[in-house]
Design a protein around this motif. Structure first.
Motif, PDB file in Angstrom:
ATOM      1  N   GLN A  85       0.837  -1.200   0.000  1.00  0.00           N
ATOM      2  CA  GLN A  85       0.000   0.000   0.000  1.00  0.00           C
ATOM      3  C   GLN A  85       0.871   1.249   0.000  1.00  0.00           C
ATOM      4  O   GLN A  85       2.015   1.230   0.463  1.00  0.00           O
ATOM      5  N   LEU A  86       0.303   2.313  -0.519  1.00  0.00           N
ATOM      6  CA  LEU A  86       0.950   3.615  -0.457  1.00  0.00           C
ATOM      7  C   LEU A  86       0.333   4.390   0.705  1.00  0.00           C
ATOM      8  O   LEU A  86      -0.880   4.606   0.744  1.00  0.00           O
ATOM      9  N   LYS A  87       1.157   4.786   1.645  1.00  0.00           N
ATOM     10  CA  LYS A  87       0.685   5.500   2.831  1.00  0.00           C
ATOM     11  C   LYS A  87       1.184   6.936   2.797  1.00  0.00           C
ATOM     12  O   LYS A  87       2.274   7.227   2.283  1.00  0.00           O
ATOM     13  N   ARG A  88       0.378   7.829   3.352  1.00  0.00           N
ATOM     14  CA  ARG A  88       0.762   9.238   3.459  1.00  0.00           C
ATOM     15  C   ARG A  88       0.824   9.632   4.934  1.00  0.00           C
ATOM     16  O   ARG A  88       0.060   9.130   5.761  1.00  0.00           O
ATOM     17  N   MET A  89       1.742  10.525   5.268  1.00  0.00           N
ATOM     18  CA  MET A  89       1.873  11.023   6.638  1.00  0.00           C
ATOM     19  C   MET A  89       1.969  12.548   6.611  1.00  0.00           C
ATOM     20  O   MET A  89       2.625  13.118   5.737  1.00  0.00           O
ATOM     21  N   ILE A  90       1.327  13.176   7.566  1.00  0.00           N
ATOM     22  CA  ILE A  90       1.353  14.635   7.668  1.00  0.00           C
ATOM     23  C   ILE A  90       2.670  15.077   8.307  1.00  0.00           C
ATOM     24  O   ILE A  90       3.192  14.432   9.216  1.00  0.00           O
ATOM     25  N   LEU A  91       3.214  16.192   7.830  1.00  0.00           N
ATOM     26  CA  LEU A  91       4.461  16.733   8.391  1.00  0.00           C
ATOM     27  C   LEU A  91       4.184  17.397   9.736  1.00  0.00           C
ATOM     28  O   LEU A  91       4.146  18.631   9.857  1.00  0.00           O
ATOM     29  N   GLY A  92       3.972  16.576  10.743  1.00  0.00           N
ATOM     30  CA  GLY A  92       3.656  17.085  12.072  1.00  0.00           C
ATOM     31  C   GLY A  92       4.786  16.864  13.063  1.00  0.00           C
ATOM     32  O   GLY A  92       5.947  16.660  12.694  1.00  0.00           O
ATOM     33  N   ASN A  93       4.434  16.881  14.333  1.00  0.00           N
ATOM     34  CA  ASN A  93       5.411  16.738  15.411  1.00  0.00           C
ATOM     35  C   ASN A  93       5.606  15.284  15.796  1.00  0.00           C
ATOM     36  O   ASN A  93       4.680  14.468  15.716  1.00  0.00           O
ATOM     37  N   LEU A  94       6.803  14.984  16.261  1.00  0.00           N
ATOM     38  CA  LEU A  94       7.143  13.649  16.753  1.00  0.00           C
ATOM     39  C   LEU A  94       7.721  13.752  18.161  1.00  0.00           C
ATOM     40  O   LEU A  94       8.384  14.732  18.498  1.00  0.00           O
ATOM     41  N   LEU A  95       7.468  12.731  18.966  1.00  0.00           N
ATOM     42  CA  LEU A  95       8.218  12.493  20.184  1.00  0.00           C
ATOM     43  C   LEU A  95       9.156  11.338  19.865  1.00  0.00           C
ATOM     44  O   LEU A  95       8.712  10.301  19.388  1.00  0.00           O
ATOM     45  N   THR A  96      10.458  11.519  20.081  1.00  0.00           N
ATOM     46  CA  THR A  96      11.424  10.510  19.673  1.00  0.00           C
ATOM     47  C   THR A  96      12.341  10.128  20.827  1.00  0.00           C
ATOM     48  O   THR A  96      12.531  10.894  21.786  1.00  0.00           O
ATOM     49  N   ALA A  97      12.910   8.930  20.717  1.00  0.00           N
ATOM     50  CA  ALA A  97      13.929   8.480  21.666  1.00  0.00           C
ATOM     51  C   ALA A  97      14.807   7.459  20.965  1.00  0.00           C
ATOM     52  O   ALA A  97      14.296   6.551  20.301  1.00  0.00           O
ATOM     53  N   THR A  98      16.103   7.595  21.101  1.00  0.00           N
ATOM     54  CA  THR A  98      17.046   6.669  20.478  1.00  0.00           C
ATOM     55  C   THR A  98      17.565   5.685  21.513  1.00  0.00           C
ATOM     56  O   THR A  98      18.023   6.085  22.601  1.00  0.00           O
ATOM     57  N   VAL A  99      17.469   4.390  21.199  1.00  0.00           N
ATOM     58  CA  VAL A  99      17.911   3.339  22.115  1.00  0.00           C
ATOM     59  C   VAL A  99      18.849   2.393  21.382  1.00  0.00           C
ATOM     60  O   VAL A  99      18.851   2.319  20.151  1.00  0.00           O
ATOM     61  N   LYS A 100      19.627   1.657  22.149  1.00  0.00           N
ATOM     62  CA  LYS A 100      20.619   0.755  21.576  1.00  0.00           C
ATOM     63  C   LYS A 100      20.436  -0.636  22.161  1.00  0.00           C
ATOM     64  O   LYS A 100      20.180  -0.782  23.360  1.00  0.00           O
ATOM     65  N   GLY A 101      20.554  -1.670  21.336  1.00  0.00           N
ATOM     66  CA  GLY A 101      20.457  -3.037  21.834  1.00  0.00           C
ATOM     67  C   GLY A 101      19.672  -3.942  20.914  1.00  0.00           C
ATOM     68  O   GLY A 101      19.187  -3.530  19.859  1.00  0.00           O
ATOM     69  N   GLY A 102      19.545  -5.200  21.330  1.00  0.00           N
ATOM     70  CA  GLY A 102      18.864  -6.205  20.541  1.00  0.00           C
ATOM     71  C   GLY A 102      17.371  -5.976  20.435  1.00  0.00           C
ATOM     72  O   GLY A 102      16.772  -5.227  21.222  1.00  0.00           O
ATOM     73  N   HIS A 103      16.766  -6.669  19.494  1.00  0.00           N
ATOM     74  CA  HIS A 103      15.368  -6.445  19.137  1.00  0.00           C
ATOM     75  C   HIS A 103      14.430  -6.601  20.326  1.00  0.00           C
ATOM     76  O   HIS A 103      13.610  -5.723  20.605  1.00  0.00           O
ATOM     77  N   TYR A 104      14.516  -7.715  21.039  1.00  0.00           N
ATOM     78  CA  TYR A 104      13.543  -7.987  22.095  1.00  0.00           C
ATOM     79  C   TYR A 104      13.778  -7.099  23.315  1.00  0.00           C
ATOM     80  O   TYR A 104      12.822  -6.704  23.993  1.00  0.00           O
TER      81      TYR A 104
END
Length: 312
Positions: free
Chosen positions: A243-262
């Motif tokens: 599918q083709l999805k669209r997203m609005i150029l809005g605000n994000l809350l973000t956090a960067t983490v490191k480590g394995g998937h689970y």
């Protein structure tokens, strides 16, 4: 002789009277402290005794007993943690004392801690003197613990395990697909879905602008839903499960983490908690941006993931 006895008796009586006048008769020790953290976050810090040593500098593991902290000749043990209350027990040379911390919400991101420790009810002079000494020691210890918690909790990275940051949605067009699994899908399942999306972009000669995205959650019927997407340069024709999805150029809350998937997935509920506890509202589902290409880096401890939550 009688006069001397009378003077001694009078002195003893005077000392007893002075003890009752000068030594307070309180039957409990009370300390309070305001803390710039939500009620739920404070409860998480108090209830997890395995992490007490992170925020309590004077903490010493109380022998082999789980959930016991040592401060000089005082021991503090967690008995139980409920929704807004923590029940503890002080152990000291003369016995034990029950203690209760109530966490009272002031706002979404602040609370007051009300800590009470019960003392014995005897008013015998020597008991009163012992209680006075113990009350001072307990009061100092309680204040020390509360202050340590306040200082530690002021840093969001300590409370949540990462430092959430404001961000912006940078892409508006995505190729997306999804699939269901009987067990929790891992990174290889995600890349099996991502690879065909990358191939479609290549065939249409459009640039994949940023790392792929994924979202996984339990679904009806005991299955797991895995959704993936790749941000592309422009709108292209798609068919089938893509599918083709669209997203609005809005605000994000973000956090960067490191480590394995689970391990990363286990941290995500704290990201959700940060959003809720700081009053953010979300117009769309959260997702994870796979910054490190797991197909190219075998060491999962080096994988970097970026949590993203559209918010307003």
């Amino acid at each position: 002789m009688k006069k001397r006895f009378a003077w001694i008796t009078a002195a003893i009586v005077l000392i007893g009277v002075l003890m009752y006048i000068l030594i307070p008769s309180e039957k409990e020790v009370i300390r309070t402290l305001k803390i710039p953290v939500s009620q739920a976050a404070v409860m998480r810090l108090l209830a997890d005794t395995s992490k007490w040593h992170h925020w309590w500098p004077q903490y010493d593991q109380g022998g082999a007993t789980a959930g016991v902290g040592q401060m000089g000749n005082l021991q503090l043990q967690l008995l139980r943690a409920e929704i807004t209350d923590v029940t503890l027990k002080w152990q000291h040379a003369d016995g034990t004392r029950l203690s209760l911390i109530q966490v009272i919400a002031l706002s979404r991101d602040s609370a007051v801690l009300l800590w009470k420790t019960l003392l014995d009810s005897s008013n015998l002079p020597h008991h009163r003197l012992q209680r006075y000494s113990l009350r001072n020691r307990l009061g100092d210890a309680m204040q020390s613990v509360l202050t340590a918690l306040q200082v530690y909790a002021t840093n969001p990275e300590h409370v949540y395990g990462f430092l959430p940051q404001p961000g912006k949605v940078q892409d508006t067009v995505f190729l997306s697909t999804k699939s269901y699994y009987d067990t929790l899908p891992g990174p290889m399942e995600a890349y099996r879905l991502i690879a065909p999306l990358e191939k479609i972009a290549q065939q249409n000669m459009v640039e994949v602008k940023r790392p792929p995205l994924m979202h996984v959650r339990p679904d009806a019927g005991g299955k797991y839903l895995l959704m993936v997407a790749v941000p592309v340069q422009k709108v292209i024709a798609v068919s089938g499960n893509v599918q083709l999805k669209r997203m609005i150029l809005g605000n994000l809350l973000t956090a960067t983490v490191k480590g394995g998937h689970y391990g990363v997935l286990q941290k995500f509920p704290l990201f959700e908690a940060y959003k809720e506890e700081h009053g953010f509202t979300s117009p769309a589902i959260p997702y994870m941006e796979l910054i490190t290409d797991r197909r190219q880096v075998a060491d999962s401890s080096q994988w970097i993931t970026r949590f993203c939550y559209p918010v307003y």
